[in-house]
Design a protein around this motif. Structure first.
Motif, short mmCIF file in Angstrom:
data_model
loop_
_atom_site.label_atom_id
_atom_site.label_comp_id
_atom_site.label_asym_id
_atom_site.label_seq_id
_atom_site.Cartn_x
_atom_site.Cartn_y
_atom_site.Cartn_z
N ARG A 144 -11.93 -0.06 -0.96
CA ARG A 144 -12.14 -1.33 -1.66
C ARG A 144 -10.88 -2.18 -1.75
O ARG A 144 -10.95 -3.41 -1.80
N LEU A 145 -9.72 -1.54 -1.77
CA LEU A 145 -8.46 -2.27 -1.92
C LEU A 145 -7.81 -2.67 -0.60
O LEU A 145 -6.86 -3.45 -0.60
N LEU A 146 -8.29 -2.14 0.49
CA LEU A 146 -7.64 -2.36 1.79
C LEU A 146 -7.50 -3.85 2.09
O LEU A 146 -8.48 -4.60 2.04
N PRO A 147 -6.29 -4.33 2.41
CA PRO A 147 -6.10 -5.75 2.74
C PRO A 147 -6.93 -6.17 3.95
O PRO A 147 -7.20 -5.36 4.85
N ALA A 148 -7.30 -7.41 3.97
CA ALA A 148 -8.08 -7.94 5.08
C ALA A 148 -7.33 -7.78 6.39
O ALA A 148 -6.13 -8.05 6.48
N GLY A 149 -8.03 -7.31 7.41
CA GLY A 149 -7.43 -7.13 8.73
C GLY A 149 -6.78 -5.78 8.94
O GLY A 149 -6.46 -5.42 10.08
N ALA A 150 -6.55 -5.02 7.87
CA ALA A 150 -5.94 -3.69 7.99
C ALA A 150 -7.02 -2.64 8.20
O ALA A 150 -8.20 -2.86 7.91
N GLN A 151 -6.62 -1.50 8.72
CA GLN A 151 -7.55 -0.39 8.95
C GLN A 151 -7.01 0.89 8.33
O GLN A 151 -5.81 1.15 8.36
N LEU A 152 -7.92 1.67 7.78
CA LEU A 152 -7.55 2.98 7.26
C LEU A 152 -7.61 4.02 8.37
O LEU A 152 -8.34 3.84 9.35
N PRO A 153 -6.88 5.12 8.25
CA PRO A 153 -6.98 6.19 9.24
C PRO A 153 -8.39 6.77 9.27
O PRO A 153 -9.14 6.69 8.28
N THR A 154 -8.75 7.33 10.38
CA THR A 154 -10.08 7.95 10.49
C THR A 154 -10.15 9.28 9.75
O THR A 154 -11.23 9.74 9.41
N SER A 155 -9.01 9.89 9.49
CA SER A 155 -8.98 11.17 8.78
C SER A 155 -9.43 10.99 7.33
O SER A 155 -9.02 10.04 6.66
N PRO A 156 -10.26 11.91 6.82
CA PRO A 156 -10.69 11.83 5.43
C PRO A 156 -9.68 12.43 4.46
O PRO A 156 -9.88 12.39 3.24
N ASP A 157 -8.60 13.00 4.97
CA ASP A 157 -7.59 13.60 4.10
C ASP A 157 -7.09 12.58 3.09
O ASP A 157 -6.69 11.47 3.46
N PRO A 158 -7.09 12.91 1.78
CA PRO A 158 -6.72 11.91 0.77
C PRO A 158 -5.28 11.41 0.89
O PRO A 158 -5.00 10.25 0.63
N GLY A 159 -4.36 12.29 1.29
CA GLY A 159 -2.98 11.86 1.47
C GLY A 159 -2.85 10.87 2.61
O GLY A 159 -2.14 9.87 2.50
N THR A 160 -3.55 11.14 3.71
CA THR A 160 -3.51 10.24 4.85
C THR A 160 -4.13 8.89 4.50
O THR A 160 -3.60 7.83 4.87
N VAL A 161 -5.23 8.93 3.77
CA VAL A 161 -5.89 7.68 3.36
C VAL A 161 -4.97 6.88 2.44
O VAL A 161 -4.81 5.66 2.59
N ALA A 162 -4.36 7.56 1.44
CA ALA A 162 -3.47 6.87 0.52
C ALA A 162 -2.26 6.30 1.26
O ALA A 162 -1.82 5.17 0.98
N GLY A 163 -1.73 7.06 2.22
CA GLY A 163 -0.62 6.55 3.01
C GLY A 163 -1.00 5.35 3.84
O GLY A 163 -0.21 4.41 4.00
N GLY A 164 -2.22 5.36 4.36
CA GLY A 164 -2.69 4.21 5.14
C GLY A 164 -2.82 2.96 4.29
O GLY A 164 -2.45 1.86 4.71
N LEU A 165 -3.34 3.13 3.08
CA LEU A 165 -3.49 1.98 2.17
C LEU A 165 -2.12 1.43 1.77
O LEU A 165 -1.87 0.22 1.87
N LEU A 166 -1.22 2.32 1.34
CA LEU A 166 0.10 1.87 0.91
C LEU A 166 0.90 1.27 2.08
O LEU A 166 1.59 0.27 1.93
N GLY A 167 0.77 1.90 3.24
CA GLY A 167 1.50 1.40 4.40
C GLY A 167 1.07 0.00 4.78
O GLY A 167 1.90 -0.84 5.16
N SER A 168 -0.22 -0.28 4.68
CA SER A 168 -0.73 -1.61 5.03
C SER A 168 -0.23 -2.66 4.05
O SER A 168 -0.18 -3.85 4.40
N ALA A 169 0.12 -2.22 2.82
CA ALA A 169 0.55 -3.18 1.81
C ALA A 169 2.06 -3.29 1.68
O ALA A 169 2.56 -4.29 1.12
#
Length: 307
Positions: A139-164
C-alpha cells in the motif's frame, strides 16, 4: 574481541565474589572451627583471584580505550576523500545511537554527506507481524516502484525502504513527498520511529544491535539480513554493521548469495569497526564486498587500501 573478553572477566569476578560470600556464611553459621579456617583460606585464595581478574579487566579496558582513541585519531587521514560526493543513509534495526553518531561523523571526514537516518523498530523483524508488513509495503509503495517478487518480509521491507531512500547513477531520486509518505506509514503502523525524512542517498549503512534471543531469534536475524541485502541492491552499495559476528551479520556471512554483494562489519562498537564500515562503503562503490572485523567469518580487520 576485547569487549567480549572484558565481559567474560567481569562475570568471572562476580562468581568468585559470590563463592567467597557463600563460603563465609556457611563457615560462620554451621561449620566447626576447622571448616571456618578452611573457608577463610579459600576466601584468601579467591581474593587473590579477584584481584588478578580485576587487574586483567582494567588492562583490557585500557587497551580498548587506547585502540578506540587511535582509530578516532587516524580516521580523518585514513578516510579523507574516500566518499567524496557520496550521500549516505543510516538505517538502524536495533543499532546503538552512539554508533550511528560516530559513523555519521566519519562519513563527513571521508568527504561524504549524511542524507539522514531511519530508526526501525523490533516489529520489522517480528515473525508475527510479517503479513502486516507485506500488506503495508504494497500500500505504501511509491508510484512507479516495484517490490521484490520474494515474499520474505525482510526483502519486502528492504524493497520498500530502498525505493523511498536510495538512488543509483542515472536514475531519478525518489520524490521527497513519497519518502515522507513511506516513513510516516511505517511509523504509524509501529514499524519505525517518527523522524525527519532523509534525502536521497547512494549508499546505506544498516546498523544492528545485540542479537535477538528466544525461539524466533534465527528468524529475526534472517529478516534483518535480507532487509540489508535488498537495500544494498537498491543503491550503489551497502554495509551491514553490528557489535558481534552473530545475529544478522552471521546470517549474511553464512549465505553466499547475500555475502557476495553486501559487506559486513562485526565490531561496529569499536573505533576500528567504525572506520572499517566507512572504508567498506568506499569499497562498495567499486563493486566489491567483504567481511571485516575480528569475529567468525571476517576475512580482514579492514578493507584493503585503495588508490
Amino acid at each position: 574481541m576485547i569487549a567480549r573478553r572484558y565481559r567474560v572477566v567481569g562475570v568471572g569476578i562476580g562468581f568468585l565474589v559470590l563463592g567467597v560470600v557463600l563460603g563465609l556464611i556457611i563457615g560462620s553459621s554451621t561449620a566447626p572451627g576447622r571448616m571456618v579456617t578452611a573457608v577463610s583460606d579459600l576466601a584468601a585464595d579467591r581474593g587473590e583471584d579477584v584481584t588478578r581478574l580485576q587487574a586483567e579487566r582494567d588492562q583490557l579496558a585500557a587497551g580498548e580505550r587506547a585502540a578506540d582513541g587511535f582509530a578516532a585519531g587516524i580516521a580523518p587521514v585514513a578516510l579523507r576523500g574516500s566518499l567524496q560526493g557520496s550521500a549516505v543513509t543510516i538505517v538502524s534495526v536495533g543499532g546503538a545511537p552512539a554508533d550511528a553518531d560516530a559513523i555519521g561523523q566519519m562519513v563527513g571526514q571521508a568527504g561524504g554527506t549524511m542524507a539522514g537516518r531511519v530508526q526501525l523498530t523490533d516489529a520489522v523483524t517480528d515473525p508475527a507481524r510479517a503479513d502486516q508488513l507485506r500488506d503495508l509495503a504494497t500500500r505504501l509503495l511509491p508510484a512507479g516502484a516495484q517490490l521484490p517478487t520474494s515474499p520474505d518480509p525482510g526483502t519486502v521491507a528492504g524493497g520498500l525502504l530502498g525505493s523511498a531512500l536510495l538512488t543509483m547513477p542515472n536514475v531519478p531520486p525518489p520524490a521527497a513527498d513519497q519518502t515522507q509518505s513511506v516513513l510516516a506509514g511505517l511509523a504509524g503502523a509501529g514499524f519505525a520511529e517518527q523522524g525527519p525524512a532523509p534525502g536521497p542517498a547512494q549508499l546505506v549503512v544498516v546498523l544492528t544491535g545485540t542479537p535477538a534471543e528466544g525461539v524466533d531469534a534465527q528468524s529475526r536475524s534472517s529478516t534483518a539480513a535480507r532487509l540489508a541485502a535488498e537495500l544494498d541492491r537498491r543503491g550503489s552499495g551497502g554495509v551491514l554493521a553490528g557489535p558481534t559476528a552473530t545475529g544478522a551479520v552471521g546470517a549474511v556471512r553464512a549465505d553466499p548469495a547475500l555475502a557476495g554483494g553486501l559487506s559486513t562489519v562485526d565490531d561496529v562498537g569499536a573505533g576500528a569497526g567504525r572506520v572499517a564500515t566507512v572504508l567498506a562503503l568506499r569499497e562498495q562503490l567499486t563493486g566489491r564486498a567483504g567481511a571485516y572485523g575480528s569475529g567468525d567469518g571476517a576475512t580482514a580487520p579492514l578493507p584493503a587500501a585503495q588508490p
